[in-house]
Design a protein around this motif. Structure first.
Motif, PDB file in Angstrom:
ATOM      1  N   ARG A   1       0.827  -1.223   0.000  1.00 54.27           N
ATOM      2  CA  ARG A   1       0.000   0.000   0.000  1.00 54.27           C
ATOM      3  C   ARG A   1       0.850   1.257   0.000  1.00 54.27           C
ATOM      4  O   ARG A   1       0.520   2.247  -0.657  1.00 54.27           O
ATOM      5  N   GLN A   2       1.963   1.254   0.754  1.00 58.52           N
ATOM      6  CA  GLN A   2       2.823   2.436   0.804  1.00 58.52           C
ATOM      7  C   GLN A   2       3.412   2.732  -0.570  1.00 58.52           C
ATOM      8  O   GLN A   2       3.472   3.880  -1.000  1.00 58.52           O
TER       9      GLN A   2
ATOM     10  N   GLN B   1       0.330   9.898  -1.446  1.00 60.39           N
ATOM     11  CA  GLN B   1      -0.502  10.265  -0.301  1.00 60.39           C
ATOM     12  C   GLN B   1       0.291  10.326   1.002  1.00 60.39           C
ATOM     13  O   GLN B   1      -0.215  10.807   2.006  1.00 60.39           O
TER      14      GLN B   1
ATOM     15  N   ARG C   1       2.193   1.735  -3.497  1.00 66.23           N
ATOM     16  CA  ARG C   1       1.104   2.106  -4.417  1.00 66.23           C
ATOM     17  C   ARG C   1       0.609   3.529  -4.156  1.00 66.23           C
ATOM     18  O   ARG C   1       0.355   4.291  -5.079  1.00 66.23           O
ATOM     19  N   ASP C   2       0.482   3.903  -2.878  1.00 63.69           N
ATOM     20  CA  ASP C   2      -0.104   5.201  -2.514  1.00 63.69           C
ATOM     21  C   ASP C   2       0.954   6.212  -2.093  1.00 63.69           C
ATOM     22  O   ASP C   2       0.710   7.071  -1.245  1.00 63.69           O
TER      23      ASP C   2
END
Length: 165
Positions: free
Chosen positions: A128-129, A135, A131-132
Motif C-alpha cells: 500500500r505504501q 498520499q 502504491r499510494d
C-alpha cells in the motif's frame, strides 16, 4: 527500551531525579541519560499507559510540567508521539516492523503480502505504501526511502494510435 517493573535507583551510576513522576502512576519515572528507559508499575500495561500519555492532556493539566514531561519522553524516543509527527501509531508500528524484517536479513522483494512481524502484515502495508506513495507525507516518504522503498513505477503512456486512411 521500555522495562516493566520497578528498578534500582542506582541503575547505571547516575543519580535519578524522581521528583516529577509521570501522570496516572505513583512510580513511573523517566530515566534520563544513558539508560533511556521508562519504568511503570506492574499493575499497568506499558502499551496502554504510553497510549494514554499520547492523548491530549495525557502528560498532565499543568502546562509547564506537561512540557517538561514531553521533553523527557522525546529525549528517550523522538517518535514517541507519532500524531505530532504527521502519522499514526499504526503507521509507525508497521514501519518499525519493516525495519526489523530488513535488519534481520530480509530484502524488500521478499516482503510480500502475508509476511508478518509480531502478527502485523508488513507485506500488505508495504504494498500500500508503494502504491499510494503520493498520499504519504514527506517524512514518511523519507523514512521509507532510507530503507530502499520507492514509489511504484508509473506505466509509461504510449502515444494514442491514430487511424490512417
Amino acid at each position: 527500551m521500555i522495562s516493566r517493573g520497578y528498578r534500582c535507583p542506582r541503575y547505571d551510576g547516575d543519580t535519578d531525579d524522581t521528583s516529577s513522576p509521570l501522570p496516572d502512576t505513583t512510580s513511573a519515572k523517566i530515566i534520563p541519560r544513558r539508560s533511556a528507559n521508562v519504568t511503570t508499575p506492574f499493575v499497568k500495561p506499558v502499551g496502554q499507559w504510553l497510549t494514554n500519555l499520547r492523548r491530549p492532556s495525557g502528560l498532565g493539566k499543568n502546562p509547564e510540567r506537561a512540557q517538561q514531561r514531553a521533553e523527557q519522553l522525546t529525549a528517550i524516543d523522538p517518535d514517541l508521539n507519532p500524531r505530532t509527527l504527521g502519522w499514526t501509531v499504526d503507521w509507525q508500528r508497521h514501519h518499525t516492523g519493516l525495519r526489523a524484517l530488513l535488519d534481520a536479513g530480509a530484502s524488500l522483494d521478499e516482503i510480500m503480502p502475508g509476511v508478518t512481524w509480531r502478527g502485523v502484515d508488513i507485506g500488505r502495508w508495504l504494498t500500500r505504501q508503494i502504491r499510494d506513495w503520493a498520499q504519504l507525507n514527506e517524512e514518511e516518504q523519507r523514512r521509507l526511502g532510507e530503507v530502499g522503498v520507492k514509489p511504484a513505477a508509473r506505466p509509461q503512456k504510449t502515444a494514442a494510435r491514430t487511424a490512417s486512411c
